[in-house]
Design a protein around this motif. Structure first.
Motif, PDB file in Angstrom:
ATOM      1  N   GLU A  63       0.652  -1.243  -0.293  1.00 54.90           N
ATOM      2  CA  GLU A  63       0.164  -0.137   0.107  1.00 54.90           C
ATOM      3  C   GLU A  63       0.704   1.142   0.069  1.00 54.90           C
ATOM      4  O   GLU A  63       1.877   1.428   0.500  1.00 54.90           O
ATOM      5  N   TYR A  64       0.817   2.367  -0.711  1.00 60.01           N
ATOM      6  CA  TYR A  64       1.038   3.581  -0.686  1.00 60.01           C
ATOM      7  C   TYR A  64       0.474   4.448  -0.956  1.00 60.01           C
ATOM      8  O   TYR A  64      -0.840   4.259  -1.517  1.00 60.01           O
ATOM      9  N   GLN A  65       0.704   5.566  -0.136  1.00 52.95           N
ATOM     10  CA  GLN A  65      -0.343   6.541   0.188  1.00 52.95           C
ATOM     11  C   GLN A  65       0.205   8.042   0.436  1.00 52.95           C
ATOM     12  O   GLN A  65       1.695   7.842   0.978  1.00 52.95           O
ATOM     13  N   ASP A  66      -0.202   8.658   0.990  1.00 54.91           N
ATOM     14  CA  ASP A  66       0.068  10.419   1.588  1.00 54.91           C
ATOM     15  C   ASP A  66       0.522  10.364   2.535  1.00 54.91           C
ATOM     16  O   ASP A  66      -0.535  10.642   3.299  1.00 54.91           O
ATOM     17  N   THR A  67       1.840  10.241   3.536  1.00 53.10           N
ATOM     18  CA  THR A  67       1.754  10.255   4.267  1.00 53.10           C
ATOM     19  C   THR A  67       1.922  10.764   5.389  1.00 53.10           C
ATOM     20  O   THR A  67       1.393  10.924   6.484  1.00 53.10           O
TER      21      THR A  67
END
Length: 83
Positions: A63-67
Protein backbone atom coordinates in the motif's frame (compact mmCIF):
# COMPACT_ATOMS: atom_id res chain seq x y z
CA UNK A 1 -4.64 -1.21 15.13
CA UNK A 2 -8.05 -1.05 13.44
CA UNK A 3 -9.80 -1.55 16.76
CA UNK A 4 -7.83 1.34 18.28
CA UNK A 5 -8.43 3.48 15.21
CA UNK A 6 -12.20 3.04 15.71
CA UNK A 7 -11.84 5.20 18.87
CA UNK A 8 -11.31 8.26 16.66
CA UNK A 9 -12.99 7.12 13.43
CA UNK A 10 -16.36 5.49 14.17
CA UNK A 11 -16.91 4.38 10.57
CA UNK A 12 -14.09 2.89 8.47
CA UNK A 13 -12.48 4.73 5.58
CA UNK A 14 -14.62 4.29 2.47
CA UNK A 15 -12.53 3.38 -0.55
CA UNK A 16 -13.47 4.20 -4.13
CA UNK A 17 -11.62 2.36 -6.87
CA UNK A 18 -10.39 4.77 -9.54
CA UNK A 19 -8.57 2.35 -11.86
CA UNK A 20 -7.12 -1.17 -11.98
CA UNK A 21 -4.54 -2.84 -14.15
CA UNK A 22 -3.84 -6.58 -14.19
CA UNK A 23 -0.84 -8.31 -15.68
CA UNK A 24 0.58 -11.77 -14.99
CA UNK A 25 0.35 -12.37 -11.22
CA UNK A 26 -0.15 -8.71 -10.27
CA UNK A 27 -3.07 -6.34 -9.95
CA UNK A 28 -2.46 -2.63 -9.44
CA UNK A 29 -5.29 -0.54 -8.04
CA UNK A 30 -5.58 3.22 -7.68
CA UNK A 31 -8.14 4.31 -5.09
CA UNK A 32 -9.30 7.23 -3.02
CA UNK A 33 -10.28 6.97 0.62
CA UNK A 34 -12.54 9.18 2.68
CA UNK A 35 -13.49 9.20 6.35
CA UNK A 36 -14.41 11.56 9.17
CA UNK A 37 -12.84 11.53 12.62
CA UNK A 38 -14.80 12.07 15.82
CA UNK A 39 -13.17 15.51 16.16
CA UNK A 40 -14.65 16.52 12.78
CA UNK A 41 -11.39 16.28 10.81
CA UNK A 42 -11.77 14.84 7.32
CA UNK A 43 -9.36 12.17 6.12
CA UNK A 44 -9.22 12.04 2.32
CA UNK A 45 -6.21 10.30 0.82
CA UNK A 46 -5.14 8.75 -2.47
CA UNK A 47 -3.80 5.20 -2.54
CA UNK A 48 -2.02 2.75 -4.76
CA UNK A 49 -2.35 -0.94 -3.88
CA UNK A 50 -0.33 -3.70 -5.47
CA UNK A 51 -1.68 -7.22 -5.08
CA UNK A 52 0.40 -10.28 -5.96
CA UNK A 53 -1.25 -13.64 -6.48
CA UNK A 54 -0.05 -17.23 -6.20
CA UNK A 55 -2.26 -20.24 -6.93
CA UNK A 56 -5.31 -17.97 -7.19
CA UNK A 57 -4.80 -16.45 -3.72
CA UNK A 58 -3.45 -13.07 -2.65
CA UNK A 59 0.05 -13.69 -1.30
CA UNK A 60 1.30 -10.11 -0.95
CA UNK A 61 -0.19 -6.62 -0.68
CA UNK A 62 1.64 -3.32 -0.80
CA UNK A 63 0.00 0.00 0.00
CA UNK A 64 1.26 3.44 -0.95
CA UNK A 65 -0.33 6.67 0.27
CA UNK A 66 0.43 10.25 1.25
CA UNK A 67 1.92 9.61 4.68
CA UNK A 68 2.34 13.35 5.39
CA UNK A 69 -1.39 13.88 4.94
CA UNK A 70 -2.13 10.93 7.24
CA UNK A 71 0.29 12.27 9.87
CA UNK A 72 -1.30 15.72 9.70
CA UNK A 73 -4.83 14.35 10.18
CA UNK A 74 -4.10 11.62 12.72
CA UNK A 75 -1.28 13.35 14.61
CA UNK A 76 -3.56 15.27 17.01
CA UNK A 77 -5.46 12.08 17.97
CA UNK A 78 -2.48 9.72 18.24
CA UNK A 79 -2.56 9.66 22.08
CA UNK A 80 -6.13 8.31 21.88
CA UNK A 81 -5.21 5.69 19.25
CA UNK A 82 -2.11 4.55 21.15
CA UNK A 83 -3.86 4.26 24.53
Amino acid sequence: MLRRLSRVMPTPVKFTIVATTAEDDRVAMEATGHGVLTNGSVYANTYHFLFKFRDGLICEVREYQDTKLAADVFGPVMPIIQA
